[in-house]
Each structure stands twice: as structure tokens, then as C-alpha cells.
Design an enzyme around this catalytic site. Structure first.
Site, PDB file in Angstrom:
ATOM      1  N   ASP A  13       0.861  -1.187   0.000  1.00 42.48           N
ATOM      2  CA  ASP A  13       0.000   0.000   0.000  1.00 42.48           C
ATOM      3  C   ASP A  13       0.893   1.232   0.000  1.00 42.48           C
ATOM      4  OD1 ASP A  13      -2.183   1.632   0.094  1.00 42.48           O
ATOM      5  OD2 ASP A  13      -2.749   1.163   2.156  1.00 42.48           O
ATOM      6  N   ASP A 107      -2.732   2.513  -6.193  1.00 40.91           N
ATOM      7  CA  ASP A 107      -1.729   2.595  -5.126  1.00 40.91           C
ATOM      8  C   ASP A 107      -1.661   1.380  -4.212  1.00 40.91           C
ATOM      9  OD1 ASP A 107      -4.187   3.081  -3.995  1.00 40.91           O
ATOM     10  OD2 ASP A 107      -3.494   4.658  -2.659  1.00 40.91           O
ATOM     11  N   GLU A 108      -2.332   0.303  -4.550  1.00 44.75           N
ATOM     12  CA  GLU A 108      -2.214  -0.885  -3.702  1.00 44.75           C
ATOM     13  C   GLU A 108      -2.462  -2.157  -4.499  1.00 44.75           C
ATOM     14  OE1 GLU A 108      -5.243  -1.653  -0.705  1.00 44.75           O
ATOM     15  OE2 GLU A 108      -6.499  -0.077  -1.566  1.00 44.75           O
TER      16      GLU A 108
END
Length: 359
Positions: A13, A107-108
Site C-alpha cells: 500500500d 496505489d495498492e
């Protein structure tokens, strides 16, 4: 306990991704409270730097409230092309370790490194190496959670943020979950948390005391899932090719709309963009949903399922107009969106288009 203790899952993350990209690209913003999206008059915060979070600024908060919380807050418009560019670089690093990469957003992502391209038996060391490479090659920090299932890895990645990681070994999972505050369980939101408090469930240990029948009676189908996850049972695999469940386009307006006529005009533009994206990916669907967010941030959806697949703007727009006039608006409207579900195809991941004509 998990039926798959041998599986090695990493959840990566990125730390305050959008805001961190802005601070990286503009050194003058480093160390300052920053909000991506919104402004001090209107709009909604998409992301906040850690400096802003100290003042209670959060994503999905109105820009006006964020400014009240933090008078020195700096607003910057989002640059999604730049975020996608950075995300691709990060994804490339992931794929050097495993092909079993399941992106959840820009983003993860989950990585299954049980069998990995580096031949490294330690998921913990792999996570450290990936985080170091992201920092060295991209310039951003990331946090990681490591465990034998996706649910626990996801929770663990938030444990030592920012720029940290935590490993929960298979034999540690149940004790870890028992001690965890129920609001930190992934997938249990504010409403469910409050309901659990009313039932005397404040920690994983409290949840574990409840029978499956009790949880299903009070929490429906989710109750059976809660019964399993608190015991470390979560056997969902890392899926590189995620099934598309919906395609959506939406827009937040600079000025609230009070007339259905003006709303219909905006919806036609949104339907045009949705059609473009649908045809680009050769997707069609049967269930059309109108999303309405009012000035008080309450949200409403109205849906209709057609007997055939559609991707044509004309049919989508006519159906949405029918939903629009289905009942009167309870307040002025700040956001409208259209989504298409019950789809005829599968692609890599859910397609969502956020329209920003007037940002």
C-alpha cells in the site's frame, strides 16, 4: 485457522500516494499540509498528506471542512495521468517477483509470492526488497503487510504506516485478530462497527465469542464471513485478472444543481463519456444505475435492469432520465453518476471514470 497456512501473501500500500506524488514533483510542497482535489469553497478531498492528516483532513471530506480543520492547507488539482504513470512503474517492479499480482487501485495490490521469480522463501524479505526498490527507483515510500491470507495481509499493511511493514505468521493470526479493535477489521465500516458495539463486540475476541448463527441472524450473510475471518479463515486467491463488475462515470459540480432539467443536461454528457468507455472496451450490460449525492453528502441510487445488453448512449440516457424523474429530489445535488452492471464481459479490473469538467 487458515486452511492455507503455506500461502505467502504480501499487500503493498503506497503511503498517501496522490499527495506524495505531488510533494515529490514539487519540492516546495514537502513537509506541508496538502490536499489533492477540492478547494476551500467546494469539492471533495481525494487524498491528504500525512501533514494534513494530523489536523483531521481525510479523503472524501469536503474541501470547506478540510480548510476549517487546517487553515494552512494547500489544495492542488489531481493529475491522474501522472499517478497512472507512477503506478505502472510500481506494477512493473511487482511483476519482477511474481505474475500473481492483483491490483486493487493505482496505489495498492496483493502479491502471492509463495512461488516467486527470485526463489526467495521469505515473503518478509521480498516485501522489504520491493519497498526499497520503490523508494530507490520511484522516490516514494510504501507499506506492506505479510501473511498467509489476503485479509490479514491487508490489515497488517496499515499497522506500521507510513513506510513500515508487519508480518503475521500463520500461528500468530488468531491471537493477532483477537486483540484487534473491531473497527480495524478490513471490510467493517462505520455503520457495521456501531452495530457491533451495540452487540457488545469491540474486539476480535468479542467477535469470536459469537456463534455463526448469532452473527448471521444480526448481520445477515456477512455474519458467516465475520465468523470465518476472525478465525483466520480466508481462502480467496490472488487473482491477476479481476472480473469487471461495473463501469461508471460520475461528476462533482462546482455549483449545486436544483433543477432536474439542468441535471438531465449534465447526465447526457456523463452518458456520452460512459458510452465512449464502454465501446472502447467492448463492454455492455443490463443494469443501469443513477447515483445521486446531495449537498448534505447523503447518497441515493436508483436502478433499472433491462432485458437485453446495452452500451448505446441513447438507451442509457433515456433510462437514466426515467430514473431521474422517478421521484423528487430531497435536496440540491452536488454529484451525479451513471453506472452499468450485470455485464457481458470480463476485463482486468473495474473501469471507473471520474469526470472533472470544471475542476
Amino acid at each position: 485457522m487458515s486452511d492455507n497456512p503455506q500461502r505467502k501473501i504480501i499487500h503493498i500500500d503506497m503511503d498517501a500516494f496522490y499527495a506524495s506524488v505531488e510533494q515529490m514533483d514539487n519540492p516546495d510542497l514537502k513537509g506541508k499540509p496538502l490536499a489533492v482535489g477540492g478547494n476551500e469553497v467546494r469539492g471533495v478531498v481525494s487524498a491528504a498528506s500525512y501533514e494534513a492528516r494530523k489536523f483531521g483532513v481525510r479523503s472524501a471530506m469536503s474541501g470547506a471542512q478540510a480548510k476549517r480543520n487546517c487553515p494552512d492547507l494547500i489544495f492542488v488539482p489531481p493529475r491522474f495521468d501522472r499517478y497512472r504513470e507512477i503506478s505502472k512503474k510500481i506494477q512493473k517492479i511487482f511483476h519482477e517477483y511474481t505474475d500473481l499480482v492483483e491490483p486493487l487501485s493505482l496505489d495498492e495490490a496483493y502479491l502471492d509470492v509463495t512461488q516467486n521469480k527470485k526463489g526467495n522463501p521469505s515473503a518478509t524479505l521480498i516485501a522489504q526488497e520491493i519497498r526499497k526498490r520503490i523508494f530507490d527507483e520511484v522516490g516514494l515510500t510504501a507499506s506492506a503487510g505479510i501473511s498467509s491470507n489476503k485479509f490479514v495481509a491487508k490489515i497488517a499493511s496499515d499497522y506500521n504506516k507510513p513506510n513500515g511493514q508487519k508480518t503475521i505468521n500463520p500461528e500468530e493470526i488468531e491471537d493477532f485478530l483477537e486483540a484487534l479493535d473491531i473497527k480495524k477489521f478490513y471490510g467493517i465500516g462505520k455503520v457495521t462497527t456501531e452495530k457491533m458495539y451495540q452487540h457488545g463486540i469491540f474486539t476480535g475476541k468479542d467477535l469470536k465469542r459469537k456463534t455463526s448463527e448469532y452473527l448471521e441472524e444480526h448481520f445477515g450473510k456477512s455474519g458467516a464471513q465475520y465468523y470465518k475471518i476472525v478465525r483466520g479463515i480466508h481462502n480467496s486467491e490472488v487473482k491477476p485478472n479481476r472480473t469487471t463488475k461495473s463501469v461508471a462515470a460520475e461528476h462533482t459540480f462546482d455549483t449545486n444543481l436544483t433543477s432536474e432539467i439542468f441535471m438531465a443536461e449534465r447526465l447526457e454528457r456523463i452518458a456520452t463519456e460512459l458510452e465512449r468507455r464502454l465501446q472502447k472496451h467492448k463492454i455492455s450490460g443490463k443494469t443501469i444505475t443513477l447515483k445521486i449525492k446531495y449537498s448534505d453528502f447523503t447518497q441515493q441510487t436508483r436502478s433499472k435492469t433491462l432485458p437485453y445488453f446495452v452500451s448505446d448512449k441513447g438507451i442509457i440516457f433515456e433510462t437514466v432520465k426515467e430514473l431521474l424523474y422517478q421521484e423528487r429530489m430531497k435536496d440540491s445535488v452536488r454529484l451525479l453518476g451513471i453506472s452499468l452492471a450485470n455485464l457481458n464481459t470480463e476485463i482486468k479490473k473495474t473501469v471507473v471514470v471520474q469526470l472533472r469538467f470544471e475542476f
